[in-house]
Design an enzyme around this catalytic site. Structure first.
Site, mmCIF file in Angstrom:
data_model
loop_
_atom_site.group_PDB
_atom_site.id
_atom_site.type_symbol
_atom_site.label_atom_id
_atom_site.label_comp_id
_atom_site.label_asym_id
_atom_site.label_seq_id
_atom_site.Cartn_x
_atom_site.Cartn_y
_atom_site.Cartn_z
ATOM 1 C CB CYS A 154 3.711 1.456 -8.981
ATOM 2 S SG CYS A 154 5.813 2.331 -7.682
ATOM 3 C CG HIS A 195 1.627 -2.840 -5.890
ATOM 4 N ND1 HIS A 195 1.559 -2.646 -7.148
ATOM 5 C CD2 HIS A 195 2.249 -1.790 -5.015
ATOM 6 C CE1 HIS A 195 2.423 -1.953 -7.152
ATOM 7 N NE2 HIS A 195 3.013 -1.216 -6.212
ATOM 8 C CD GLU A 231 -1.104 -6.034 -2.523
ATOM 9 O OE1 GLU A 231 -1.589 -6.082 -3.691
ATOM 10 O OE2 GLU A 231 0.054 -5.507 -1.845
ATOM 11 C CE LYS A 248 5.269 -5.239 -8.275
ATOM 12 N NZ LYS A 248 4.582 -5.073 -8.251
ATOM 13 C CG HIS A 267 8.271 -2.206 -8.562
ATOM 14 N ND1 HIS A 267 7.536 -1.869 -9.187
ATOM 15 C CD2 HIS A 267 7.574 -1.638 -6.788
ATOM 16 C CE1 HIS A 267 5.739 -1.061 -8.911
ATOM 17 N NE2 HIS A 267 6.621 -0.955 -7.964
ATOM 18 C CG PHE A 301 5.648 6.336 -4.108
ATOM 19 C CD1 PHE A 301 5.380 5.056 -3.837
ATOM 20 C CD2 PHE A 301 6.644 6.109 -4.857
ATOM 21 C CE1 PHE A 301 6.143 4.529 -2.480
ATOM 22 C CE2 PHE A 301 7.618 5.821 -4.114
ATOM 23 C CZ PHE A 301 7.940 5.415 -2.956
#
Length: 402
Positions: free
Chosen positions: A162, A294, A305, A326, A331, A390
């Site tokens: 990502c 994010h 976050e 998003k 995403h 990830f």
């Protein structure tokens, strides 16, 4: 070190087939997430996504090109055309020899994988098209952009889940800043919205069945999207000398690795990336007005976050605007940071902060100004774009108003 500016932007995503369409949707808080439409979708438990609608590839590319272009490459070339056209650059001579392409993607040609596995295993065919490998490889999009626009400098693809787009844009920024290249085409793309792509993600149990609601107490997971965001990064004096319209300045970046868990995010890793990016850009935390988060809509990501933002920005965190687009376009995995950078440019250039839509109820563990549901007019001098992937791979960019 050279100053680096953005002189062209292009996109195609669930909100629009161009930058103006996308920014209009962001200003309106419009949702591009809806029911998925592709073969065997009824076999999925997750049936929503930020799918690009009304995209007719056959009208844009000829038959030979279609045999070489996976959907993620088609999106890339569509966005690159808009970005390079806006920049006004034509790549000849020394500019051609030294300029290049760095793009991000996580999956590359997932649709091509899916189609050909189905052909061999389900339909029982013993042969596939001879161009399957060059069509599905992760560097296909970067290679085709370089060939189409005569870009003979450093060209490659970054794949860091990502954070792929932000890592790619950071590499492009570093090359222009160091003097290695006068201009770079950069950004990212993704197209995982096919049966195999979504089925794989279902296994992680992080997907929402109804909506993406980042930072909202009732959120229940992420929603996938698809598309591309492409930019022209150019050396400032080169851009100014030719009278280019400058969209924003890329002021700094930083990258970090959590080195702790393959899927669970680390507050410390995210915080180090944000703090490092501010230091590289030589801006104080109090200078930042907006963060494009994010913000995936998963409990672990959102809470981590927000905690990292609070650590890095201290008392100023309460004055920051932080939103996740998003919630509107989904995403885009490896392409997500590139589309989200448009929200940062809109904040700096137009004074409009994109909202976090779908917000229903405050979460005490996400107690920041997340610009809920409605866009906001505000003057912003510095914006930050976060990407946390990830594998614990973090990449943060800082943009400044010009």
């Amino acid at each position: 070190m050279n100053r680096v500016v953005i002189t062209g932007a292009g996109t195609i995503n669930a909100l629009g087939h161009s930058v103006p369409e996308t920014l209009a949707a962001m200003r309106e808080g419009r949702c591009g997430i809806g029911d998925l439409e592709f073969r065997d979708v009824e076999r999925l438990s997750i049936r929503i996504g930020g799918q690009v609608r009304g995209f007719e590839a056959e009208g844009r590319f000829n038959r030979q090109q279609m045999s070489l272009y996976d959907r993620f490459t088609q999106f890339t070339l569509t966005a690159a055309k808009e970005a390079i056209s806006q920049s006004g650059l034509e790549f000849h001579g020394d500019l051609s020899a030294r300029s290049g392409v760095v793009l991000g993607t996580a999956g590359g040609g997932v649709s091509t994988w899916d189609d050909n596995y189905r052909s061999v295993y389900e339909d029982g065919k013993n042969r596939v098209h001879p161009f399957v490998v060059p069509k599905l490889m992760n560097n296909a999009a970067a290679s085709h952009v370089s060939m189409q626009y005569n870009l003979k400098g450093p060209s490659f693809t970054v794949s860091t889940a990502c954070a792929s787009s932000n890592h790619a844009m950071a590499q492009a920024f570093a090359m222009v800043r160091s003097g290695m290249a006068p201009a770079m085409i950069t950004g990212g793309s993704e197209s995982m919205l096919c049966f195999g792509g979504v089925k794989a993600w279902e296994g992680l149990r992080v997907m929402s069945r109804d909506a993406c609601r980042p930072f909202s107490l009732g959120r229940n997971g992420m929603v996938q999207g698809e598309g591309a965001g492409i930019f022209v990064f150019e050396e400032y004096e080169h851009a100014r000398a030719r009278g280019a319209d400058i969209l924003a300045e890329v002021a700094g970046f930083a990258m970090s690795s959590d080195a702790s868990d393959i899927v669970m995010p680390s507050k410390q890793g995210a915080a180090r990336a944000m703090a490092g990016a501010l230091s590289d850009a030589r801006v104080a935390p109090s200078d930042v007005g907006y963060i494009n988060a994010h913000g995936t809509g998963t409990a672990a990501n959102d809470k981590t976050e927000c905690a990292a933002v609070a650590d890095v920005f201290g008392p100023h965190a309460d004055k920051l605007m932080i939103s996740s687009t998003k919630s509107m376009h989904g995403h885009l995995i490896g392409g997500t940071g590139a589309v989200e950078l448009l929200a940062c440019i809109m904040a700096l250039r137009d004074g409009v902060i994109a909202p976090t839509i779908g917000y229903e109820e405050a979460d005490p563990e996400c107690a920041l100004d997340v610009v809920p549901n409605v866009a906001r007019n505000a003057q912003v001098e510095v914006a930050v774009s976060n990407a946390f992937a990830f594998g614990g791979l973090n990449a943060v960019l800082v943009l400044r108003k010009v």
